[in-house]
Each structure stands twice: as structure tokens, then as C-alpha cells.
Design an enzyme around this catalytic site. Structure first.
Site, mmCIF file in Angstrom:
data_model
loop_
_atom_site.group_PDB
_atom_site.id
_atom_site.type_symbol
_atom_site.label_atom_id
_atom_site.label_comp_id
_atom_site.label_asym_id
_atom_site.label_seq_id
_atom_site.Cartn_x
_atom_site.Cartn_y
_atom_site.Cartn_z
ATOM 1 N N ASP A 31 -55.903 36.120 4.496
ATOM 2 C CA ASP A 31 -56.048 34.657 4.603
ATOM 3 C C ASP A 31 -56.473 33.956 3.302
ATOM 4 O OD1 ASP A 31 -55.571 35.494 7.179
ATOM 5 O OD2 ASP A 31 -57.340 34.569 8.064
ATOM 6 N N LYS A 89 -50.916 35.145 12.166
ATOM 7 C CA LYS A 89 -51.784 35.340 13.328
ATOM 8 C C LYS A 89 -52.366 34.009 13.764
ATOM 9 C CE LYS A 89 -55.677 36.404 10.323
ATOM 10 N NZ LYS A 89 -56.577 35.317 10.723
ATOM 11 N N CYS A 141 -62.502 36.875 9.306
ATOM 12 C CA CYS A 141 -61.227 37.591 9.329
ATOM 13 C C CYS A 141 -61.242 38.887 8.512
ATOM 14 C CB CYS A 141 -60.104 36.662 8.914
ATOM 15 S SG CYS A 141 -59.890 35.346 10.149
HETATM 16 C C1 VGL Z 1 -60.945 32.388 9.664
HETATM 17 C C2 VGL Z 1 -62.246 31.026 10.948
HETATM 18 C C3 VGL Z 1 -61.139 30.558 11.618
HETATM 19 C C4 VGL Z 1 -60.882 33.404 8.553
HETATM 20 C C5 VGL Z 1 -59.828 31.955 10.325
HETATM 21 O O1 VGL Z 1 -59.802 33.559 7.939
HETATM 22 O O2 VGL Z 1 -61.917 34.055 8.288
HETATM 23 N N1 VGL Z 1 -62.153 31.934 9.990
HETATM 24 N N2 VGL Z 1 -59.940 31.043 11.305
#
Ligand code: VGL
Ligand code: ZN
Length: 201
Positions: A8, A106, A151
């Protein structure tokens, strides 16, 4: 065979983004430099519809960082982030992407969040990442990216759970919340995930 998972590394998690991780930009030189130490580089991308159940904006009387029960799980509510196809969902322009052999998206199911790059939070769906890594004869998985306590943590935990020797690169990630980061590190250690720095790879 060793794989690197870039979790991410998207504009919304970087300074100026909708769910900016403090100092998240500091990981960029590190994650770019280490890529050539791996047989395989893959990435995950948080990729939500606008009506996603993790967004505080989709509830009356809720604000970001409130916690609700969602099915069997506790769900932190977030600011709207990583909307499918938006600039916030794009990889940082400063991320080296030419070595990425596959991207696993995702969080597309509006009813359930997906922190891990392997499974939805209720483990009812997988992304295909486990089968892909195994088809490429990967035995060792190194995890980095954003955010350290969400994540990256859940991706490392699931990597270990699905049978990979798993390494969490402590200087190639940054956290949202210090307390949740501390408990994440403790849990990873208890589950046999190795904590390493980028110079040890
Ligand atoms: C994430 C919160 C919500 C992350 C993704 O990538 O850590 N955190 N969605
Ligand atoms: Zn998300």
C-alpha cells in the site's frame, strides 16, 4: 527464493493524502534501494469502492477513528481513502515500480475491510497472493510499506501463517498509532516473524 511485498505505498497513505501515515515518505528511498536483493517483487494496493463499510462518512454520527462492530470483527472507521481509480489510490510517483511483477488489490468488497494483502479481515476471500508466491517457488517473504500497524502487520502475520519464512523490515515502514504498533511488533515476534532492518537483508 525471496520475495518482497510492497504494501500500500499509495498517495493517500503519504503526507498530503487522505489517511496520511506520519513520516510515510521516509520509507521511499529504502524500499526502492532494497528491491534488487529479491528474486520477486510484488505490491498490494488498497482499492475501495466509495460506499465501503470502513469509511466513517458512510454512517450517521460517526467520525474517523471511531470503532464499530462489523460482522465478527471490530472495525476502525477511516477517512475516505484509496477510492478505486483515484489519484489517492495510485502508487507514489517516487516509488520504483518497474520491478513489480504483480499487483494484488484488496478492500473491494464494500462489506468487509482487508488489511492483509493475502485475505479479507474475516478470511472469507483471498487475493491470490499466496498461490502466486508458491507458484514462483518463494519460500521467504519480506514485508514493508504502509501502515506498519495495519496492513504491513496483517500481511506479515498472514505470510507466516501460510507457511513462508517471514521478515518484517522495521525501517521500511511507518505507523499510524504508536500503541497499536507496539502491540503489533509483540504479536509478530510471538508468532515467529523475524524483525529485520534493511541493511541486514
Ligand atoms: C490501511 C487503514 C485502512 C493500511 C488501509 O494500508 O495500513 N490502513 N486501510
Ligand atoms: Zn483501506
Amino acid at each position: 527464493m525471496k520475495a518482497l511485498i510492497l504494501v500500500d505505498i499509495q498517495n493517500d497513505f503519504l503526507p498530503g493524502g487522505a489517511l496520511a501515515v506520519p513520516f510515510g515518505n521516509e520509507i521511499l528511498p529504502v524500499v526502492n534501494t532494497i528491491q534488487n536483493k529479491f528474486d520477486l517483487v510484488v505490491a498490494s494496493q488498497d482499492w475501495h469502492p466509495e460506499d465501503h463499510a470502513s469509511f466513517a462518512s458512510n454512517y450517521k454520527n460517526k467520525v474517523p477513528f471511531d470503532v464499530i462492530s462489523l460482522g465478527e470483527t471490530q472495525q476502525v472507521l477511516w477517512p475516505d481513502h484509496c477510492i478505486q481509480g483515484s489519484d489517492g489510490a495510485a502508487f507514489s510517483k517516487d516509488l520504483k515500480t518497474e520491478n513489480i511483477s504483480a499487483i494484488f488489490r484488496k478492500g473491494m468488497n464494500k462489506n468487509i475491510d482487508s488489511y492483509s494483502a493475502f485475505f479479507d479481515n474475516d478470511y472469507s476471500q483471498h487475493t491470490g497472493l499466496e498461490a502466486y508466491l508458491k507458484s514462483m517457488d518463494i519460500t521467504d517473504v519480506y514485508v514493508c510499506g504502509l501502515a506498519a500497524d495495519y496492513c504491513v502487520y496483517f500481511t506479515a502475520k498472514d505470510a507466516k501463517q501460510t507457511g513462508f519464512n517471514t521478515y518484517y523490515i522495521t525501517d521500511a515502514t511507518r505507523y499510524i498509532d504508536e500503541d497499536s504498533f507496539k502491540s503489533a511488533l509483540k504479536d509478530l515476534k510471538e508468532n515467529g516473524v523475524h524483525l529485520v532492518t534493511s541493511v541486514e537483508i
